[in-house]
Design a protein around this motif. Structure first.
Motif, mmCIF file in Angstrom:
data_model
loop_
_atom_site.group_PDB
_atom_site.id
_atom_site.type_symbol
_atom_site.label_atom_id
_atom_site.label_comp_id
_atom_site.label_asym_id
_atom_site.label_seq_id
_atom_site.Cartn_x
_atom_site.Cartn_y
_atom_site.Cartn_z
ATOM 1 N N THR A 137 0.909 -1.326 0.061
ATOM 2 C CA THR A 137 0.286 -0.090 0.087
ATOM 3 C C THR A 137 0.846 1.072 0.031
ATOM 4 O O THR A 137 0.587 2.093 -0.796
ATOM 5 C CB THR A 137 -0.929 -0.087 1.150
ATOM 6 N N LEU A 151 2.151 1.995 -3.520
ATOM 7 C CA LEU A 151 1.075 2.735 -4.361
ATOM 8 C C LEU A 151 0.858 4.033 -3.921
ATOM 9 O O LEU A 151 0.677 4.951 -5.002
ATOM 10 C CB LEU A 151 -0.073 1.718 -4.028
ATOM 11 N N GLN A 152 0.786 4.342 -2.547
ATOM 12 C CA GLN A 152 0.743 5.696 -2.171
ATOM 13 C C GLN A 152 1.785 6.699 -2.753
ATOM 14 O O GLN A 152 1.555 7.790 -3.307
ATOM 15 C CB GLN A 152 0.680 5.461 -0.727
ATOM 16 N N VAL A 161 -0.916 6.755 -6.700
ATOM 17 C CA VAL A 161 -2.276 5.629 -7.166
ATOM 18 C C VAL A 161 -3.377 5.950 -6.496
ATOM 19 O O VAL A 161 -3.193 5.635 -5.015
ATOM 20 C CB VAL A 161 -1.731 4.410 -7.188
ATOM 21 N N MET A 167 -6.286 5.154 -4.175
ATOM 22 C CA MET A 167 -6.847 4.035 -3.314
ATOM 23 C C MET A 167 -8.192 4.476 -2.571
ATOM 24 O O MET A 167 -8.133 5.699 -2.433
ATOM 25 C CB MET A 167 -5.599 3.696 -2.826
ATOM 26 N N ALA A 174 -0.203 1.306 -11.634
ATOM 27 C CA ALA A 174 -0.243 0.683 -10.351
ATOM 28 C C ALA A 174 1.008 -0.334 -10.497
ATOM 29 O O ALA A 174 1.782 -0.527 -9.465
ATOM 30 C CB ALA A 174 -1.543 0.060 -9.975
ATOM 31 N N GLN A 175 0.878 -1.148 -11.390
ATOM 32 C CA GLN A 175 1.703 -2.240 -11.585
ATOM 33 C C GLN A 175 3.197 -1.704 -11.924
ATOM 34 O O GLN A 175 4.139 -2.349 -11.253
ATOM 35 C CB GLN A 175 1.339 -3.054 -12.724
ATOM 36 N N CYS A 209 4.610 0.350 -10.035
ATOM 37 C CA CYS A 209 5.387 0.439 -8.917
ATOM 38 C C CYS A 209 6.136 -0.634 -8.262
ATOM 39 O O CYS A 209 6.908 -0.366 -7.133
ATOM 40 C CB CYS A 209 4.141 1.087 -7.661
ATOM 41 N N VAL A 214 -3.786 -6.230 -11.292
ATOM 42 C CA VAL A 214 -4.239 -4.988 -10.608
ATOM 43 C C VAL A 214 -5.749 -5.196 -10.330
ATOM 44 O O VAL A 214 -6.451 -5.129 -11.273
ATOM 45 C CB VAL A 214 -3.887 -3.802 -11.374
ATOM 46 N N GLU A 269 -5.622 -3.340 -4.642
ATOM 47 C CA GLU A 269 -4.092 -3.876 -4.697
ATOM 48 C C GLU A 269 -3.411 -4.289 -5.849
ATOM 49 O O GLU A 269 -4.194 -4.379 -6.903
ATOM 50 C CB GLU A 269 -4.034 -5.058 -3.693
ATOM 51 N N VAL A 270 -2.133 -4.682 -5.853
ATOM 52 C CA VAL A 270 -1.584 -5.353 -6.925
ATOM 53 C C VAL A 270 -0.783 -6.358 -6.511
ATOM 54 O O VAL A 270 -0.587 -6.726 -5.366
ATOM 55 C CB VAL A 270 -0.412 -4.474 -7.499
#
Length: 302
Positions: free
Chosen positions: A108, A111-112, A116, A118, A240-241, A243, A251, A264-265
């Motif tokens: 997470t 991603l943050q 991305v 969320m 996302a991916q 990252c 994804v 999530e990924v």
């Protein structure tokens, strides 16, 4: 010319593991399904033995599934594989990247940091703060740091009696190191799995719930359908991916009234959604991708 020997770390007997091993065997003539519970790391000789097979002598390893369920002990297996990877055995995906995604919090945070979108997410160890978050968000999903397919997740709403909420939070904390809480979003009965291979978009399927569960997972009775995303949505999945450095991934994306968000990924990605939802044999595509990558890396060991 000798063909590469590529092993599959997975769960013996599980469809996704076995179908990937089948596809590799058809391409190379070699088959090895590796159960990490039966592997021995010999540091004195830099060998990783699975029966009579030394994984350090393979030309590549695909990590399809490292354990039946995620747990802190899963990270021990990642360290073992990481040692072999450092000896020069190509790993798909990289052990370091998989380790980043086994723990929900570290995934997470990546991603943050990657910007991305969320669902609103809060993390705390304190029950009183967790209770305030429930009231602030109105409805939350408690998510264990180590889980797949919504296992162990709990939904709480501000409409529940205070005593009931306190009891649920206290019981949850007994088995979890902290409260990872996400505000619930309206899924309209489905969410999306966007599949990427080597960083390139492959297809998108929808997981459609059975209306008897708050989540859409197949584990809870959902099913797969084809979904045709917009270019903007594909770019969100790509972002996302990106990252992470994954060879193959899915994804998880939800379409909400506030716009799309990424749940999530996946550390490993799934084959069945691509096959049943998109009619795409992702296992075959993955096997061919890995074979090409291994062949491009140079001299084979066997």
């Amino acid at each position: 010319m000798n063909k590469p020997k590529i092993g599959v770390v997975g769960i013996p007997g599980k469809w996704s593991t076995e179908v990937l091993a089948d596809r590799l065997e058809a391409l190379t003539g070699f088959r090895a399904v590796i159960d990490m519970a039966k592997v021995e790391l010999r540091l004195d000789s830099n060998q990783l033995m699975f029966g009579d097979l030394d994984l350090a002598q393979l030309d590549g390893i695909i990590v399809k599934k490292i354990s039946e369920v995620y747990a802190p002990s899963t990270e021990d297996r990642i360290h073992v594989l990481s040692h072999i990877e450092k000896l020069g055995v190509p790993m798909f995906s990289s052990a370091q990247t998989i380790g980043q995604l086994i723990n929900r919090l570290s995934g997470t945070l990546a991603l943050q940091q990657g910007g991305v979108p969320m669902p609103k997410t809060r993390i705390t160890e304190d029950l009183e703060q967790a209770l305030q978050i429930v009231h602030e968000f109105g409805s939350v999903i408690l998510k264990p740091l180590y889980s797949t397919k919504a296992r162990g997740m709990v939904m709480l709403t501000a409409e529940q009696p205070e005593s009931e909420l306190r009891q649920a939070l206290a019981e949850y904390r007994q088995d979890n190191s902290l409260y990872y809480m996400q505000q619930t979003v309206k899924l309209d009965g489905k969410d999306l799995g966007m599949v990427f291979l080597g960083g390139e978009y492959l297809c998108t399927y929808a997981r459609v719930g059975n209306k008897d569960s708050w989540n859409t997972t197949i584990h809870s009775g959902g099913h797969y359908e084809l979904f045709e995303p917009s270019e903007e949505l594909i770019e969100l999945g790509r972002k996302a991916q990106a990252c992470f450095n994954l060879s193959f991934t899915t994804v998880d994306i939800a379409l909400t009234d506030q716009g799309p968000v990424v749940f999530e990924v996946s550390a490993f990605g799934g084959f069945k959604g691509a096959l049943e939802g998109c009619q795409v044999d992702a296992a075959e595509a993955y096997a061919q991708y890995v074979l090409k990558q291994v062949q491009q890396k140079g001299v084979l060991k066997c």
